[in-house]
Scaffold this active site. Structure first.
Site, PDB file in Angstrom:
ATOM      1  CE  LYS A  63      -3.896  -2.369   2.162  1.00  0.00           C
ATOM      2  NZ  LYS A  63      -4.467  -2.823   3.250  1.00  0.00           N
ATOM      3  CD  GLN A 107      -3.601  -4.740   6.774  1.00  0.00           C
ATOM      4  OE1 GLN A 107      -3.352  -3.673   5.891  1.00  0.00           O
ATOM      5  NE2 GLN A 107      -4.128  -5.856   6.407  1.00  0.00           N
ATOM      6  CG  ASP A 130      -9.687  -0.308   4.798  1.00  0.00           C
ATOM      7  OD1 ASP A 130      -9.543  -0.175   3.703  1.00  0.00           O
ATOM      8  OD2 ASP A 130      -9.116  -0.614   5.856  1.00  0.00           O
TER       9      ASP A 130
END
Ligand code: NAP
Length: 295
Positions: A63, A107, A130
């Site tokens: 990422k 994460q 997200d």
């Protein structure tokens, strides 16, 4: 590839290969051009990783790498697996308060003993790139502006780019998680996309018959090669989201070899939905900057 789609890459069986690596590269290159055209504003994606889970480390690393390719800045916060809930929340609070950070990605999963819910709840919708917090999901349900979860959004981009017709078509989503399946259903049923969607799960009876009715199958169950040629109506589009780590390597939910011979469109695994998730994260981060700094 041309815009009329006549020379898309095809599988040996003749299905259009929905190449997520290729589309990711296109989207990242477009994003870089947009950032440059905007005068290179400093748009920052912050990633938070707690612990040393190897796959999570790899995801976060890629990422960060793709953010830089897209002309964005990447900031990484790594915390020890022994961190307390308060330490994780303090790190996220700092990013929330920092005006130079536009997108925050925590994460998941967090190490055992840490509760992700209060951590996610701290992230305001504008920085929730997200799209997984309660407030972002609420906005998605209500049709309000906000960030859409990256994996189902990536699936929509693939359908669009590869010319899969959606209006009036039947879609089946296999899997009902808040990460993938549920938001996928919402996106497919939106006005303008207009599919008639069935949500299947482990309690669905006769999944084969349910899938056989579908023009679009999105498999997000995490069950290796569960979708076979038997499930697929000739010409259907089959999108594989599932990832299972087996002795033979990474395997999707779709039995690619048999399904490609009957499908009209199919994603490879790897190289299908995974790269699109990352591309959409970058698009969301770009949008986050303009939520904080309206043009
Ligand atoms: P999850 O929370 O474990 O949910 C899996 C869902 O699939 C559940 O709703 C479950 O039904 C259903 N399911 C499991 N086995 C099934 C079967 N044999 N038949 C029908 N339904 C079945 O998983 P997730 O977080 O949604 O992730 C799904 C998969 O996508 C995983 O393999 C994950 O690694 C992968 N993934 C990929 C990406 C990407 O970028 N490609 C991103 C995120 C996740 P019940 O609700 O009845 O238990």
């Amino acid at each position: 590839m041309t815009s009329n789609g006549t020379d898309f890459e095809r599988t040996p069986g003749g299905a259009v290969l929905m190449n997520g690596n290729k589309l990711r590269d296109e989207l990242i290159a477009n994003l870089r051009q947009k950032v440059e055209a905007d005068g290179n504003p400093e748009i920052c994606l912050a990633t938070v990783l707690v612990g040393d889970d190897k796959p999570s480390q790899l995801y976060v690393k890629s990422k960060g790498k793709k953010a830089v390719e897209a002309g964005l800045q990447s900031r990484h916060v790594g915390l020890a697996a022994t961190s307390t809930q308060a330490e994780v929340e303090a790190a996220v609070a700092e990013l929330v308060a920092d005006p130079t950070v536009h997108g925050i990605l925590v994460q998941l999963p967090l190490p055992d003993g840490l509760d992700p819910e209060p951590v996610l709840d701290m992230i305001p919708p504008a920085k929730d790139v997200d799209g997984l917090t309660e407030r972002s999901m609420g906005r998605l349900v209500r049709g309000k502006p906000g960030h859409v979860p990256c994996t189902p959004l990536g699936v929509m981009r693939l359908l669009d780019r590869y010319g899969v017709e959606t209006t009036g078509k039947r879609a089946v989503v296999v899997g009902r998680s808040t990460l993938v399946g549920l938001p996928q259903v919402l996106l497919l049923g939106r006005k303008g996309v207009d599919t008639t969607v069935t949500l299947a799960h482990s309690r669905t009876t006769d999944l084969v018959a349910v899938c056989q009715e579908a023009d679009i199958i999105i498999a997000a169950a995490g069950s290796a090669k569960m979708i076979t040629a038997n499930h697929v109506k000739p010409g259907a589009a089959v999108i594989d989201v599932g990832v299972s780590r087996t002795e033979a390597g990474i395997v999707g939910d779709v039995d690619f070899e048999t399904v490609q011979a009957i499908a009209g469109h199919i994603t490879p695994m790897p190289g299908g939905t995974g790269p699109m998730t990352i591309a959409c994260l970058m698009e969301n981060t770009y949008a986050a900057y303009y939520m904080a700094n309206p043009r």
